[in-house]
Scaffold this active site. Structure first.
Site, short mmCIF file in Angstrom:
data_model
loop_
_atom_site.label_atom_id
_atom_site.label_comp_id
_atom_site.label_asym_id
_atom_site.label_seq_id
_atom_site.Cartn_x
_atom_site.Cartn_y
_atom_site.Cartn_z
N GLY A 4 0.83 -1.21 0.00
CA GLY A 4 0.00 0.00 0.00
C GLY A 4 0.86 1.25 0.00
NE ARG A 64 -2.12 -4.60 -1.15
CZ ARG A 64 -1.78 -3.87 -0.07
NH1 ARG A 64 -0.66 -4.12 0.55
NH2 ARG A 64 -2.57 -2.89 0.36
CG ASP A 82 3.23 -6.90 7.14
OD1 ASP A 82 2.82 -6.31 6.12
OD2 ASP A 82 2.47 -7.46 7.95
CB THR A 105 2.68 0.81 6.08
OG1 THR A 105 1.31 0.56 6.48
CG2 THR A 105 3.57 0.46 7.27
CG ASP A 155 -1.77 -0.28 7.99
OD1 ASP A 155 -2.61 0.59 7.72
OD2 ASP A 155 -1.63 -1.33 7.33
CG ASP A 171 1.30 -2.86 10.22
OD1 ASP A 171 2.05 -2.09 9.60
OD2 ASP A 171 0.59 -3.71 9.66
NE ARG A 201 -2.56 -4.95 5.77
CZ ARG A 201 -2.90 -5.25 4.53
NH1 ARG A 201 -3.60 -6.33 4.29
NH2 ARG A 201 -2.54 -4.47 3.53
O1 F6P Z 1 -1.59 -1.32 4.62
C1 F6P Z 1 -2.24 -0.15 4.26
C2 F6P Z 1 -3.70 -0.38 4.05
O2 F6P Z 1 -4.30 0.85 3.65
C3 F6P Z 1 -4.46 -0.97 5.25
O3 F6P Z 1 -4.75 -0.01 6.23
C4 F6P Z 1 -5.68 -1.56 4.57
O4 F6P Z 1 -6.19 -2.62 5.32
C5 F6P Z 1 -5.12 -2.04 3.25
O5 F6P Z 1 -3.91 -1.32 3.02
C6 F6P Z 1 -6.04 -1.85 2.07
O6 F6P Z 1 -5.45 -2.44 0.97
P1 F6P Z 1 -5.89 -2.20 -0.54
O7 F6P Z 1 -5.41 -0.84 -0.94
O8 F6P Z 1 -5.23 -3.29 -1.29
O9 F6P Z 1 -7.38 -2.24 -0.57
#
Ligand code: F6P
Length: 324
Positions: free
Chosen positions: A11, A72, A103, A126, A128, A130, A172
């Site tokens: 992300g 990803r 991660d 990120t 998050d 995390d 997340r």
């Molecule tokens: O890791 C960043 C994040 O925005 C999280 O907070 C969320 O759960 C996820 O990515 C959403 O992913 P995507 O952009 O693939 O929908």
């Protein structure tokens, strides 16, 4: 090392461009060639590379997203995919790699190191937060400010209509965004995955706020919270029990990942970009650079991905006390 490549993966997060810029410019400063890899590990497999000079990153420090784009990659999860990526690195004469992400990005980096002994240093990027081994990840501070700004606006309409709002924020499996924005925006309750509040506690809290004469309320719900299956079901459940509440749900979504990075994130990203290049020049590999107690530090990538960030009990108490 004569040539370093840099990529962003997973992300996107505000401040990633400031980190790329710092990596590129640190390479220029130390007279090393720098290659930008587009679309994370996907672009690494395909050899989607671009020579990066100091001027290629002009006017990027203030921009959200990532100029190198992100992905990803499923193929990089396979051995064949990683073989292809390694071959691209070798063919381009790249001696080391800087990966900016979370991660998933670091897990991929560890594979490159394990399987090919290829030098990699990670930068935490990120929203998050995390990641273990840094007080803040790049993008987290900006996301907090974005969320607080939006909740402030929702509060205006919540109080005008005497409404109860459930606001879902990202993170997340981590509750950092929810806990900090909940405090910062004055939420009534904050639901996070690290602490199972339970539906009873939420009901108690809603009863208490009614008794105290609060006419509107904000409940911040982390997307990873397990109290309800999702925020809409939670709101439906509360609506059934408390029919007098005028309830609305607001899912903030991807707006939390966008926007111009805060000054904090720009400085953090600049420090970590420089530190990553310096770490590689010092022959470090398999580490993530972070900032802990305002000092640049390194931690093994294997540790960084094990988010053993304990939730801050003091913050939980502050949230409780300030919402009486
Ligand atoms: O890791 C960043 C994040 O925005 C999280 O907070 C969320 O759960 C996820 O990515 C959403 O992913 P995507 O952009 O693939 O929908």
């Amino acid at each position: 090392i004569k040539k370093i490549a840099v990529l962003t993966s997973g992300g996107d997060a505000p401040g990633m461009n400031a980190a790329i810029r710092a990596v590129v410019r640190a390479c220029t400063y130390y007279r090393i060639d720098c290659i930008g890899v587009y679309r994370g590990y996907e672009g690494l497999i395909e050899g989607d590379f671009k020579d990066m000079s100091a001027r290629d990153v002009s006017n990027t420090i203030n921009k959200g997203g990532t100029i190198l784009k992100s992905a990803r990659s499923q193929e990089f999860r396979t051995e064949e995919g990683r073989e292809k990526a390694y071959k691209q690195l070798k063919d381009a004469g790249i001696g080391a790699l800087v990966v900016i992400g979370g991660d998933g990005t670091f897990t991929g980096a560890m594979k490159l190191i394990e399987e090919f002994n290829f030098p990699v240093v990670g930068i935490p990027g990120t929203i998050d937060n995390d990641i273990y081994g840094t007080d803040n990840t790049i993008g987290y501070d900006t996301a907090l400010n974005t969320v607080v700004e939006v909740i402030d606006k929702i509060r205006d309409t919540a109080s005008s209509h005497n409404r109860l709002f459930f606001i879902e924020v990202m993170g997340r499996d981590a509750g950092f965004i929810a806990l900090n924005t909940g405090i910062g925006a004055g939420a009534e309750e904050i639901l996070i995955p690290e602490k199972d509040l339970g539906i009873d506690k939420l009901e108690e809290s809603l009863d208490a706020s009614r008794e105290k004469g609060k006419s509107s309320s904000i409940v911040v719900v982390s997307e990873g919270d397990k109290i309800g299956k999702n925020v809409f079901e939670l709101a439906d459940y509360i609506k059934e029990k408390y029919p007098f509440y005028d309830i609305r749900v607001s899912v903030l979504g991807h707006m939390q990942r966008g926007g111009s990075p805060s000054c904090y994130d720009r400085v953090l990203a600049s420090r970590l970009g420089v530190a990553a290049v310096e770490a590689l020049l010092d022959r470090s590999t398999g580490v993530m650079v972070g900032v802990t107690n305002n000092q640049v530090t390194t931690v093994g990538l294997n540790k960084a991905i094990k988010m053993n960030h304990d939730i801050n009990r003091e913050l939980l108490k502050v949230a409780e006390i300030t919402s009486v």
